[in-house]
Design a protein around this motif. Sequence first.
Motif, PDB file in Angstrom:
ATOM      1  N   GLN A  35       0.823  -1.201   0.000  1.00  0.00           N
ATOM      2  CA  GLN A  35       0.000   0.000   0.000  1.00  0.00           C
ATOM      3  C   GLN A  35       0.865   1.263   0.000  1.00  0.00           C
ATOM      4  OE1 GLN A  35      -2.088   1.252   3.713  1.00  0.00           O
ATOM      5  NE2 GLN A  35      -3.851   0.353   2.659  1.00  0.00           N
ATOM      6  N   THR A  36       1.889   1.273   0.816  1.00  0.00           N
ATOM      7  CA  THR A  36       2.759   2.449   0.883  1.00  0.00           C
ATOM      8  C   THR A  36       3.453   2.687  -0.449  1.00  0.00           C
ATOM      9  OG1 THR A  36       3.094   2.089   3.245  1.00  0.00           O
ATOM     10  CG2 THR A  36       4.706   3.489   2.116  1.00  0.00           C
ATOM     11  N   GLY A  37       4.001   1.629  -1.031  1.00  0.00           N
ATOM     12  CA  GLY A  37       4.662   1.774  -2.327  1.00  0.00           C
ATOM     13  C   GLY A  37       3.706   2.240  -3.408  1.00  0.00           C
ATOM     14  N   ALA A  38       2.506   1.681  -3.426  1.00  0.00           N
ATOM     15  CA  ALA A  38       1.516   2.071  -4.433  1.00  0.00           C
ATOM     16  C   ALA A  38       1.102   3.525  -4.257  1.00  0.00           C
ATOM     17  CB  ALA A  38       0.293   1.162  -4.349  1.00  0.00           C
ATOM     18  N   GLN A  39       0.921   3.957  -3.021  1.00  0.00           N
ATOM     19  CA  GLN A  39       0.509   5.339  -2.772  1.00  0.00           C
ATOM     20  C   GLN A  39       1.606   6.332  -3.169  1.00  0.00           C
ATOM     21  OE1 GLN A  39      -0.474   4.740   1.371  1.00  0.00           O
ATOM     22  NE2 GLN A  39      -2.639   5.046   0.952  1.00  0.00           N
TER      23      GLN A  39
END
Length: 162
Positions: A35-39
């Motif tokens: 999630q962090t990488g995608a955001q």
Amino acid sequence: MKEQPGGRDGGRDETAEERADRRWDELLQEVRIAQTGAQIMFGFLLTVAFTPRFATIDGFERALYATVVTLGAFAVGALIAPVSYHRLLAGEHVKARMVDAAARLVSLGLVLLAVTVCAALVLLLRVAGLGWASWAIAGGVAAWFALCWVLLPVSVLRRKGR
């Protein structure tokens, strides 16, 4: 793992509720990384349209950019979905089903993330002047993701079954 008679898991001494709690905690740990990488990637993608270089890209690259941003939005949505599931379903005594549904969304989010990364790579490499080589490089990256994210874990499962 199949649940054993008496509510116990075959590899652990836990009830079905304890198993659901453990699986939920594990899912949340996994999704925090993706999630962090995608955001972060999605945030950077949103800024591209406001750079001077964006005005110089051709129609295909603009369409590819729109596709990449849209895929990124879908990936972020799927990877954030477990939060919504938990908020809406907490206390409803459906955790095992919630975990299964959220896990499917996270899997979909990972696929969307991989496609987003590869499409963004094509866009970046085309703008950098690599032309058709950008597709080959992105294809190689997609194969790498498939190897790391799917084929290696499946091979572990196959070896376990022997």
